[in-house]
Design an enzyme around this catalytic site. Structure first.
Site, short mmCIF file in Angstrom:
data_model
loop_
_atom_site.label_atom_id
_atom_site.label_comp_id
_atom_site.label_asym_id
_atom_site.label_seq_id
_atom_site.Cartn_x
_atom_site.Cartn_y
_atom_site.Cartn_z
N SER A 255 14.26 26.76 21.36
CA SER A 255 13.93 26.57 22.77
C SER A 255 12.43 26.51 22.95
O SER A 255 11.67 26.83 22.04
CB SER A 255 14.51 27.69 23.60
OG SER A 255 13.71 28.84 23.45
N LYS A 256 12.04 26.11 24.16
CA LYS A 256 10.62 25.94 24.41
C LYS A 256 9.83 27.23 24.24
O LYS A 256 8.65 27.20 23.97
CB LYS A 256 10.39 25.33 25.79
CG LYS A 256 11.03 26.11 26.92
CD LYS A 256 10.68 25.46 28.25
CE LYS A 256 11.35 26.19 29.40
NZ LYS A 256 12.33 25.43 30.09
N ARG A 257 10.52 28.35 24.36
CA ARG A 257 9.82 29.62 24.18
C ARG A 257 9.27 29.78 22.77
O ARG A 257 8.35 30.53 22.53
CB ARG A 257 10.77 30.79 24.49
CG ARG A 257 10.80 31.18 25.94
CD ARG A 257 11.64 32.42 26.11
NE ARG A 257 12.95 32.21 25.50
CZ ARG A 257 14.04 31.86 26.19
NH1 ARG A 257 13.97 31.74 27.48
NH2 ARG A 257 15.19 31.66 25.58
#
Ligand code: GLU
Length: 486
Positions: A255-257
């Site tokens: 994910s973008k995290r």
């Protein structure tokens, strides 16, 4: 799988970013079209206006172009079945939704937001998954007409058969059958008149003549509902290929995290675009042979859907970096130079250096392009350094031996005419001196390298550095070292 007159589409939503999972879908979609001489279509799915991001379509165009995934039909270049931007196709969806109502496969629903919220809350309290309770499904026709005439807000919902099963075929997963009772009466047309993805994708894939739908397998569970829509309209169902997710590890999606889920993150980190494409092709697809390094053209030749995996791919940053390094080593001098130059120029503005020698020195030693600026930061200006730099255990050099070595090599270098100041000539002259002195190469080359760069780590050895810096700068740097060491 049918392979004639293939038309595939990449249908991104303009979110402002290109997740590598999406880019991988685009890549497979492109490859499958090109492998069979078909057409690759770009469609922008922007009906979710709440998610509208300025400039987001450009991110899609720029990413695909940078990757060489050029589309045959699309918003900017047009084509026979445009427009290719969903928000410009609004009338079409309303028309088809109403048609579906007429045919008895959809219905108007007037339930308010408040009612739906309450319903979902109650369902959740009972441990159920929130779903529509089909409250408006059997409203009498007159009642519906009255509400419509009064301008009551509505959505149009799909009328899923209450019993029986629906079967669809996926090229990867085979036949999948689900009980219709498990499918909800999903919204097709929203209160604002916009279609949902669930409806628009079916209508547009049909109207655009899409033969093969390649997408992430998060859509697998909705596909029976799409099939029911195709059946209701009497349309031919496309070939489905649902591809697995990309995971950070066994339990987490990439994910973008994680800071490296977007194409742009990798470019920023110094990845070479064809290498990014190569690596993501391998996430969920295994080539037949041992080789894993492929250009886009080679991927088109090599790709076979039987190599697609049915389990999630685990993103491996170490492998990706290794593949990038391999790519940077295998490309031509000119290609590497073009990729490296913007990075070289971050720290080295000098025009009078031997750029080709520098590029040759960098190429075998670079895994990420972002490593370059630090490697070329000694060129414009010699950094301050300590005489400690001249100690080398292995070569047994010390500041004292360095002074002797540099004093010996200095006149040799001064004797080389400016016009002969090439890597070959330098090599010849310096090695002749090494032989005359009867010392190990490093005894001379290491002090040279230290004197020329003021650094312990450099792209290339003493001779390459001298060739890069040119005669007068090299001589002055060595004289400076002699002074320092005396
Ligand atoms: N707009 C959808 C998305 O970005 C496309 C899914 C599909 O390929 O059908 O996820």
């Amino acid at each position: 799988m049918k392979t004639e007159n293939i038309r595939t589409r990449f249908a991104p939503s303009p979110t402002g970013f290109m997740h590598i999972g999406n880019l991988r879908t685009a890549l497979y979609t492109y490859i499958i079209a090109k492998k069979y001489g078909g057409k690759f279509i770009l469609r922008i799915e922007d009906t979710d206006q709440g998610r509208f991001v300025e400039g987001a379509t450009d991110v899609i165009y720029n990413t695909l172009r940078a990757c060489g995934l050029n589309w045959d039909e699309g918003p900017d270049i047009g084509g026979p079945v445009g427009p290719y931007i969903q928000s410009e196709r609004m009338g079409i969806f309303k028309e088809y939704a109403e048609k579906l109502v007429e045919m008895g496969h959809a219905y108007y629903c007037f339930c308010t937001k408040e009612r739906m919220e309450q319903l979902h809350a109650e369902q959740q309290a009972q441990g159920m998954t929130p779903a529509y309770d089909r409250h408006c499904r059997d409203l009498p026709k007159e009642e519906t007409e009255k509400l419509l005439a009064a301008g009551t807000p509505y959505v149009i919902r799909q009328k899923i058969p209450l019993d029986g099963t629906t079967t669809f075929h996926d090229e990867l997963y085979g036949d999948i059958t689900v009980p219709n009772a498990d499918l909800d009466d999903q919204i097709l047309l929203k209160a604002d008149g916009m279609p949902t993805y669930n409806f628009a994708n079916v209508v547009d894939d049909h109207l655009m003549g899409i033969t093969h739908v390649i997408r992430g397998n998060e859509y697998l569970s909705s596909t029976p509902k799409y099939n029911l829509l195709y059946e209701a309209f009497g349309w031919e169902v496309p070939t489905y290929i649902h591809v697995e997710r990309i995971m950070r590890d066994a339990n987490h999606k990439l994910s973008k995290r994680d800071g490296d889920a977007y194409f742009g993150d990798f470019v920023e980190k110094g990845y070479y675009i064809p290498a990014i494409l190569n690596y993501i092709a391998l996430l969920g697809w295994a080539p037949k042979g041992e080789n894993e390094i492929f250009t886009l053209d080679e991927l088109i030749k090599e790709f076979d859907i039987s190599g697609l995996s049915k389990s999630p791919a685990i993103f491996d940053p170490v492998k990706m970096k290794a593949i990038n390094g391999e790519w940077l080593r295998k490309i031509s001098h000119e290609e590497f130079k073009a990729a490296a130059l913007p990075y070289i120029r971050q720290t080295c503005k000098r025009e009078d250096i031997n750029m080709d020698v520098l590029v040759n020195a960098l190429q075998p030693r670079t895994e990420l392009l972002t490593e370059i600026p630090e490697k070329t930061d000694f060129i414009d200006e010699l950094p301050e350094y300590d005489t400690e730099l001249f100690f080398n255990k292995k070569m047994k050099t010390t500041p004292e031996t360095a002074l002797s070595a540099l004093n010996a090599v200095l006149p040799v270098l001064e004797d080389i005419p400016e016009s002969d100041w090439t890597e070959e000539k330098l090599h010849e002259a310096v090695f002749a001196e090494i032989e005359r002195l009867g010392v190990k190469n490093g005894w001379v080359l290491l002090p040279m390298r230290a004197a020329l760069s003021g650094k312990a780590l450099t792209p290339g050895g003493g001779i390459e550095l001298a060739a890069i810096l040119g005669k007068s700068d090299s001589i002055s740097r060595i004289k400076k070292a002699v002074e320092k060491l005396s």
